[in-house]
Write a protein that holds these residues in place. Structure first.
Motif, PDB file in Angstrom:
ATOM      1  N   PRO A  64      -9.634  -5.406  -1.066  1.00 20.80           N
ATOM      2  CA  PRO A  64      -7.569  -5.656  -0.897  1.00 20.80           C
ATOM      3  C   PRO A  64      -6.133  -6.061  -1.337  1.00 20.80           C
ATOM      4  N   PRO A  65      -5.544  -5.911  -1.554  1.00 23.26           N
ATOM      5  CA  PRO A  65      -3.610  -6.267  -1.375  1.00 23.26           C
ATOM      6  C   PRO A  65      -3.881  -7.659   0.271  1.00 23.26           C
ATOM      7  N   LEU A  66      -3.137  -7.915   0.044  1.00 24.07           N
ATOM      8  CA  LEU A  66      -2.852  -8.988   0.969  1.00 24.07           C
ATOM      9  C   LEU A  66      -1.524  -8.158   2.053  1.00 24.07           C
ATOM     10  N   VAL A  67      -1.767  -9.186   2.602  1.00 26.13           N
ATOM     11  CA  VAL A  67      -1.047  -8.847   3.870  1.00 26.13           C
ATOM     12  C   VAL A  67      -0.186 -10.509   4.625  1.00 26.13           C
ATOM     13  N   ASN A  68       0.786  -9.744   4.431  1.00 28.26           N
ATOM     14  CA  ASN A  68       1.869 -11.521   4.660  1.00 28.26           C
ATOM     15  C   ASN A  68       2.191 -10.882   6.481  1.00 28.26           C
ATOM     16  N   GLY A 129       0.070 -10.898  -5.127  1.00 26.02           N
ATOM     17  CA  GLY A 129      -0.531  -9.185  -5.006  1.00 26.02           C
ATOM     18  C   GLY A 129      -0.271  -9.529  -2.960  1.00 26.02           C
ATOM     19  N   CYS A 130       0.533  -9.249  -2.650  1.00 24.02           N
ATOM     20  CA  CYS A 130       1.171  -8.877  -0.993  1.00 24.02           C
ATOM     21  C   CYS A 130       1.536  -7.979  -1.254  1.00 24.02           C
ATOM     22  N   ILE A 131       1.440  -6.982  -0.368  1.00 22.94           N
ATOM     23  CA  ILE A 131       1.842  -5.855  -0.400  1.00 22.94           C
ATOM     24  C   ILE A 131       2.919  -5.079   1.015  1.00 22.94           C
ATOM     25  N   SER A 354      -8.036  -7.222   5.472  1.00 26.97           N
ATOM     26  CA  SER A 354      -7.922  -5.914   7.287  1.00 26.97           C
ATOM     27  C   SER A 354      -7.846  -6.774   8.173  1.00 26.97           C
ATOM     28  N   TRP A 355      -8.019  -8.220   8.783  1.00 27.81           N
ATOM     29  CA  TRP A 355      -7.462  -8.730   9.992  1.00 27.81           C
ATOM     30  C   TRP A 355      -5.888  -9.033  10.281  1.00 27.81           C
ATOM     31  N   GLY A 356      -5.298  -9.101   8.820  1.00 26.16           N
ATOM     32  CA  GLY A 356      -3.446  -8.764   8.393  1.00 26.16           C
ATOM     33  C   GLY A 356      -3.304  -7.547   8.638  1.00 26.16           C
ATOM     34  N   SER A 357      -3.809  -6.356   8.821  1.00 27.88           N
ATOM     35  CA  SER A 357      -3.157  -5.143   8.619  1.00 27.88           C
ATOM     36  C   SER A 357      -3.012  -4.649   9.649  1.00 27.88           C
ATOM     37  N   ASP A 358      -4.379  -5.443  10.500  1.00 24.01           N
ATOM     38  CA  ASP A 358      -4.635  -4.271  11.902  1.00 24.01           C
ATOM     39  C   ASP A 358      -3.998  -5.320  12.571  1.00 24.01           C
ATOM     40  N   PHE A 377      -4.344  -1.681  -5.675  1.00 18.00           N
ATOM     41  CA  PHE A 377      -5.172  -3.229  -5.342  1.00 18.00           C
ATOM     42  C   PHE A 377      -4.860  -4.203  -6.444  1.00 18.00           C
ATOM     43  N   PRO A 378      -5.249  -5.474  -6.030  1.00 19.35           N
ATOM     44  CA  PRO A 378      -5.051  -6.340  -6.906  1.00 19.35           C
ATOM     45  C   PRO A 378      -6.954  -7.135  -7.320  1.00 19.35           C
ATOM     46  N   ALA A 379      -6.873  -6.732  -9.329  1.00 17.83           N
ATOM     47  CA  ALA A 379      -8.308  -7.751  -9.616  1.00 17.83           C
ATOM     48  C   ALA A 379      -7.413  -9.100  -9.861  1.00 17.83           C
ATOM     49  N   VAL A 380      -7.817  -9.975  -9.082  1.00 15.17           N
ATOM     50  CA  VAL A 380      -8.333 -11.403  -9.309  1.00 15.17           C
ATOM     51  C   VAL A 380      -8.984 -11.962 -10.084  1.00 15.17           C
TER      52      VAL A 380
END
Ligand SMILES: [Zn+2]
Length: 408
Positions: A64-68, A129-131, A354-358, A377-380
Motif C-alpha cells: 500500500p502507499p505510505l501515509v505521513n 511512495g507517500c499518498i 495501514s495504521w497511519g491511514s487509520d 500503489f508503489p512497487a518497491v
C-alpha cells in the motif's frame, strides 16, 4: 487510437496486502484491477485467466502507499535550521523553537518562494511512495500547497498562543476563522489551555493534532512551569494567566482538559511513562511517531514496544525539514528500526501504511491492498531477495536506498 484496457493483473515476487486477517505476505502474488480500483488480491496462481493484460513487476514488492501523519510543509525553506549555529545542543527544544521563530520571516524568503519550496518537498514525498499527508501550517496560504498534487493533503492551521501577548490574539483568531478551516493546537506548552479546549471542541469529530511529550523541557514546563521553555516565554512577555502548572505529565494535563479521545492525534510521545501510555490507550488516542525528528533534535527515543504492548497502533510522521534532514518515510522506518530493534519490522511497515491511514481517518480509502481500494500503489524493488522472512526487514532497513515506482 489506443484503447485503454479496463484493468490489469499486476504480478510481483511479493505482495503485502496489510489487511487484518489476510496473510502478511504473498509470494508470487497478484493484484487484479478494474476501472482504477483493486478487485482482488491473492496468489498469482488464483488468476489463470484474468481477461485483462498482465504486468509483471518481477523482483518487487507491491504494497500500500505510505501515509505521513505529521508534517509542516510550510517550514521546508528552513531546512538545516538546527545545523546553522552554536545556539543549538541536542534536546534543547526551547532554543530550537526560539531560533525557528526568530529566523522565520527574517530570512528574506518571500511567500511565493516558501510555497515553491514546500511544493518541491511535497513532490519529494510523493516520489518516495507517500499518498497522504497531515500537514500543519501557521499561515492560511499554506492550505493551497497540495493543490494539483496526487498526494492527499489534509491541512490543519495550527494555533500558537501561550504567552500573555499572543494568547488573546489567538483567541480572537480561533473565534473569527471560517468554520470550514481546520484548526489545531500546537502543544500543551505552546497553546493556552482554554484555547486547546476551544480548538478541540471546534474540531468535533474531525482530526485534532497536537504535539505531545516531545522533550524533557516540555515535561518540566507543563508540570512545574519552569525550565528553558519558561525562560523563552519570559523573554516574550510571560505566560498567559490561563495556564497554571499542576504537576502533571502532558498526557494527564490534556486529559484533565477533556481533549484526549480517538480523534486526537498525539505527535511524538517520546517521554511517556507507563501511566501515560495506559491513559493514551484507554482514551483511544492516536499516536504519531517522528523518529527522524527526534533523532535530529536529540530529544530521546519513544517507548515503541511498550506502546504496542498496550494496544496502541502508531503512525509515522516526517515532521518538517526544520527538524529533519529529509522527508522520506523509508528513512523514518529505518531510524525507528534502529531505535527499537525489538519491534517486528512488519509492525513498522504497518505504521507507515495501514495504521497511519487509520489514524488519519482514511483507513477505508487508502493504506491497504484490498478490493475497493484505489489501484494506485508503489512497487518497491527488492533485487536478489527470495526468502520471505527477509522481505519486511529489508524494506524497513532500506531507508534512502529504497527504489520504487508508482503503479496506477
Ligand atoms: Zn511538528
Amino acid at each position: 487510437m489506443a484503447i485503454e484496457p479496463e484493468g490489469y493483473l499486476h504480478l510481483a515476487r511479493f505482495v503485502v496486502p496489510m489487511v487484518d486477517g489476510a496473510p502478511d505476505l504473498l509470494v508470487n502474488g497478484a493484484v487484479l484491477t478494474r476501472h482504477g480500483r483493486i478487485v482482488a488480491v491473492g496468489p498469482a496462481a488464483d488468476f489463470p485467466d484474468p481477461g485483462v493484460p498482465l504486468i509483471d513487476h518481477g523482483e518487487a514488492v507491491l504494497l500500500p502507499p505510505l501515509v505521513n501523519c505529521h508534517c509542516h510543509l510550510e517550514l521546508s525553506h528552513l531546512a538545516g535550521l538546527a545545523e546553522d549555529g552554536p545556539w543549538f545542543r541536542p534536546g534543547e527544544m526551547a532554543a530550537w523553537i526560539e531560533n525557528l521563530l526568530n529566523t522565520r520571516g527574517e530570512d528574506g524568503t518571500g511567500v511565493e518562494e516558501q510555497l515553491f519550496v514546500a511544493r518541491q518537498a511535497l513532490a519529494g514525498l510523493y516520489a518516495r511512495g507517500c499518498i497522504a499527508v497531515a500537514d500543519i501550517g501557521n499561515e492560511q496560504v499554506s492550505a493551497d500547497i497540495g493543490a494539483g498534487f496526487k498526494v492527499m493533503v489534509g491541512f490543519f492551521r495550527e494555533v500558537l498562543g501561550m504567552t500573555a501577548a499572543l494568547a488573546p490574539r489567538a483567541r480572537e483568531l480561533a473565534a473569527a476563522v471560517a468554520a470550514d478551516i481546520s484548526l489545531t493546537a500546537h502543544s500543551a506548552y505552546g497553546t493556552a489551555p482554554d484555547l486547546i479546549q476551544t480548538l478541540k471542541q471546534r474540531a468535533g469529530e474531525g482530526l485534532f493534532s497536537i504535539h505531545l511529550s516531545e522533550s524533557l523541557e516540555e515535561l518540566e514546563f507543563v508540570a512545574l512551569g519552569s525550565g528553558p521553555l519558561a525562560g523563552f516565554m519570559a523573554r516574550r512577555g510571560g505566560v498567559d494567566p490561563a495556564f497554571s502548572p499542576a504537576g502533571e505529565s502532558p498526557p494527564a494535563f490534556l486529559d484533565r482538559l477533556g481533549v484526549l479521545d480517538r480523534n486526537t492525534l498525539c505527535v511524538h510521545c517520546v517521554h511517556v511513562n507507563d501511566d501515560d501510555i495506559k491513559l493514551l490507550a484507554a482514551r483511544g488516542a492516536g499516536v504519531c511517531l517522528c523518529p527522524g525528528s527526534n533523532r535530529y533534535l536529540g530529544v530521546g527515543t519513544p517507548p515503541v514496544a511498550a506502546m504496542l504492548a498496550a494496544g496502541i497502533r502508531p503512525g509515522l510522521g516526517t515532521d518538517s525539514l526544520a527538524s529533519n534532514d529529509r522527508l522520506d518515510l523509508w528513512q523514518e522506518m529505518k531510524i525507528l528500526a534502529r531505535m527499537a530493534p525489538e519491534v517486528d519490522p512488519g509492525d513498522i511497515l504497518r505504521m507507515a501504511t495501514s495504521w497511519g491511514s487509520d489514524i488519519l481517518g482514511l483507513g477505508g480509502d487508502i493504506g491497504r491492498l484490498a478490493p475497493g481500494f484505489p489501484a494506485v500503489f508503489p512497487a518497491v524493488r527488492v533485487p536478489g531477495i527470495t526468502d520471505p522472512d527477509e522481505v519486511f526487514s529489508s524494506l524497513v532497513r532500506g531507508g534512502g536506498e529504497i527504489e520504487l515506482e508508482w503503479v496506477q
